[in-house]
Structures are given as C-alpha cells and as structure tokens.
Design a protein around this motif. Structure first.
Motif, PDB file in Angstrom:
ATOM      1  N   LEU A  74       1.112  -1.018  -0.223  1.00  0.00           N
ATOM      2  CA  LEU A  74      -0.005  -0.010  -0.409  1.00  0.00           C
ATOM      3  C   LEU A  74       0.906   1.772   0.243  1.00  0.00           C
ATOM      4  N   ALA A  75       1.866   1.100   0.933  1.00  0.00           N
ATOM      5  CA  ALA A  75       2.910   2.695   1.021  1.00  0.00           C
ATOM      6  C   ALA A  75       3.456   2.205  -0.435  1.00  0.00           C
ATOM      7  N   TRP A  76       3.634   1.702  -1.078  1.00  0.00           N
ATOM      8  CA  TRP A  76       4.424   1.539  -2.455  1.00  0.00           C
ATOM      9  C   TRP A  76       3.549   2.230  -3.258  1.00  0.00           C
ATOM     10  N   MET A  77       1.953   1.958  -3.173  1.00  0.00           N
ATOM     11  CA  MET A  77       1.169   1.855  -4.470  1.00  0.00           C
ATOM     12  C   MET A  77       0.844   3.721  -4.299  1.00  0.00           C
ATOM     13  N   SER A  78       0.922   4.276  -3.004  1.00  0.00           N
ATOM     14  CA  SER A  78       0.622   5.332  -3.248  1.00  0.00           C
ATOM     15  C   SER A  78       1.608   6.799  -3.557  1.00  0.00           C
ATOM     16  N   GLN A  83       3.687   7.660 -10.506  1.00  0.00           N
ATOM     17  CA  GLN A  83       4.475   8.033 -11.134  1.00  0.00           C
ATOM     18  C   GLN A  83       4.302   6.730 -12.275  1.00  0.00           C
ATOM     19  N   ASP A  84       3.397   6.015 -12.396  1.00  0.00           N
ATOM     20  CA  ASP A  84       3.608   4.923 -13.920  1.00  0.00           C
ATOM     21  C   ASP A  84       2.896   5.731 -14.832  1.00  0.00           C
ATOM     22  N   GLN A  85       3.369   5.407 -15.823  1.00  0.00           N
ATOM     23  CA  GLN A  85       2.459   6.501 -17.398  1.00  0.00           C
ATOM     24  C   GLN A  85       1.550   5.432 -17.062  1.00  0.00           C
ATOM     25  N   LEU A  94      -7.793   8.123  -7.189  1.00  0.00           N
ATOM     26  CA  LEU A  94      -7.432   7.159  -6.725  1.00  0.00           C
ATOM     27  C   LEU A  94      -6.110   7.529  -5.959  1.00  0.00           C
ATOM     28  N   PHE A  95      -5.099   8.001  -6.703  1.00  0.00           N
ATOM     29  CA  PHE A  95      -3.408   9.286  -5.639  1.00  0.00           C
ATOM     30  C   PHE A  95      -3.927   9.275  -4.144  1.00  0.00           C
ATOM     31  N   ALA A 101      -4.862   6.449   2.902  1.00  0.00           N
ATOM     32  CA  ALA A 101      -5.369   4.869   3.211  1.00  0.00           C
ATOM     33  C   ALA A 101      -3.450   4.756   3.921  1.00  0.00           C
ATOM     34  N   GLU A 102      -3.051   5.669   3.167  1.00  0.00           N
ATOM     35  CA  GLU A 102      -1.081   4.815   3.670  1.00  0.00           C
ATOM     36  C   GLU A 102      -1.527   5.678   5.410  1.00  0.00           C
TER      37      GLU A 102
END
Length: 187
Positions: A74-78, A83-85, A94-95, A101-102
C-alpha cells in the motif's frame, strides 16, 4: 466512501496536479512482492495482493509476514502508481485515496507520520522477509526506524492486523481502476 461526480473528480484531479507541480515526486522504492512471485507486471500483482489483504485482514491473523507485505505494498502504491505511465488513465482521485489510506495505516500501526513512504515501504518489506524466516527480532529492528514506539509495538499491532476501512476502500478502488484501464488498453 465519498463518491464524486465528474466535476468533483475533475476538481480533485486539478488539486492533485497543482500539488504535484509544487514538490518533486517522492522516489519509488522497489515493489514489495512475495519472494516466489514472478508477475509479468509487479504493480498489478501488488494491487491484487494488497486489495485482498485489506479487504479481509482477519484472514491474515497468524501471518504477520503477509500483513507486513500488504502494508509495504500500500505504501509503495501510494507513490508508485501516480508516477507510472500505465496508470495515467486512472481516476485522479485514486492517488489521493491511496495517500489517505496510507495515513490511516500509519496511525493504526504506530508508524511515524514524518517517515518517508520509501522508508515505510522498505521497512515493512524487510520485516515481512524477516518474519517469513521466523526472525521476529530482525523484523522489529527493520521497523524501528519508522516506528513511533519501537518496532515491537508495530509488530504487536500488525498481528492481528486491524480492519482499516480507508485502506480497504483505496486498494479495492485501485483494483477496480486497474481493471478499467486493462479493459480500455489491454496491453
């Protein structure tokens, strides 16, 4: 869960865009996956895994390594998804939802609010790895730099992992958005 109409989603996206222009993006740490995972797309694997974990945290009772990995994901996704195209087609809320959530997870588990997301991701991934080897002392040591009251306190809160509604909703939202993007661009 807050539902935004199209104008609200646009306004939220604009706020996020303006905020992103103000500060450089946070560095993205390596994606924390299961050691045996060989996913063609690690981001998709992280989303699926985290969504399942936060949807039903009770099933992780007795499996603190899986709970720690879900927190790392979850931390990584946040930071990573924004930053992912590939994720540019996602709903801009979403972001923001993932960041909120984090914050919820940090509060519930006793993680320092000022710790960087990269530090949290790496600490929980290292703790998951140590817990898989039954090295609780190493897991506590890995969490200590990001823990408000020490790594052992975080481990105690991690198993059993509490229900965190924002994390469950955000990871489910990420899963839904991933499916929407895959439908519109199957590559």
């Amino acid at each position: 869960m807050v539902v935004l109409n199209r104008a609200g989603a646009w306004a939220a996206g604009l706020v996020l865009l303006l905020g992103a222009c103000a500060a450089p993006p946070e560095p993205v740490p390596p994606v924390p996956l299961q050691p045996q995972a060989s996913a063609a797309d690690p981001a998709r694997q992280a989303v699926l895994s985290a969504a399942a974990a936060f949807a039903d945290p009770a099933r992780l009772a007795g499996h603190p390594a899986d709970a720690a990995r879900a927190v790392a994901q979850l931390a990584w996704m946040s930071v990573a998804l924004q930053q992912d195209q590939w994720w540019t087609g996602a709903n801009p809320t979403l972001f923001f939802t993932l960041r909120e959530a984090e914050r919820e997870v940090r509060g519930a588990l006793g993680v320092r609010p000022e710790a960087t997301t990269a530090a949290v991701t790496m600490a929980f991934a290292a703790a998951a790895s140590a817990l898989e080897r039954d090295r609780r002392d190493e897991a506590a040591a890995a969490l200590a730099p990001v823990a408000a009251a020490g790594g052992e306190a975080v481990l105690t809160r991690l198993d059993p992992m509490p229900l965190m509604p924002r994390a469950a909703a955000a990871t489910h939202f990420a899963d839904q958005q991933m499916l929407e993007i895959m439908r519109s661009d199957p590559e």
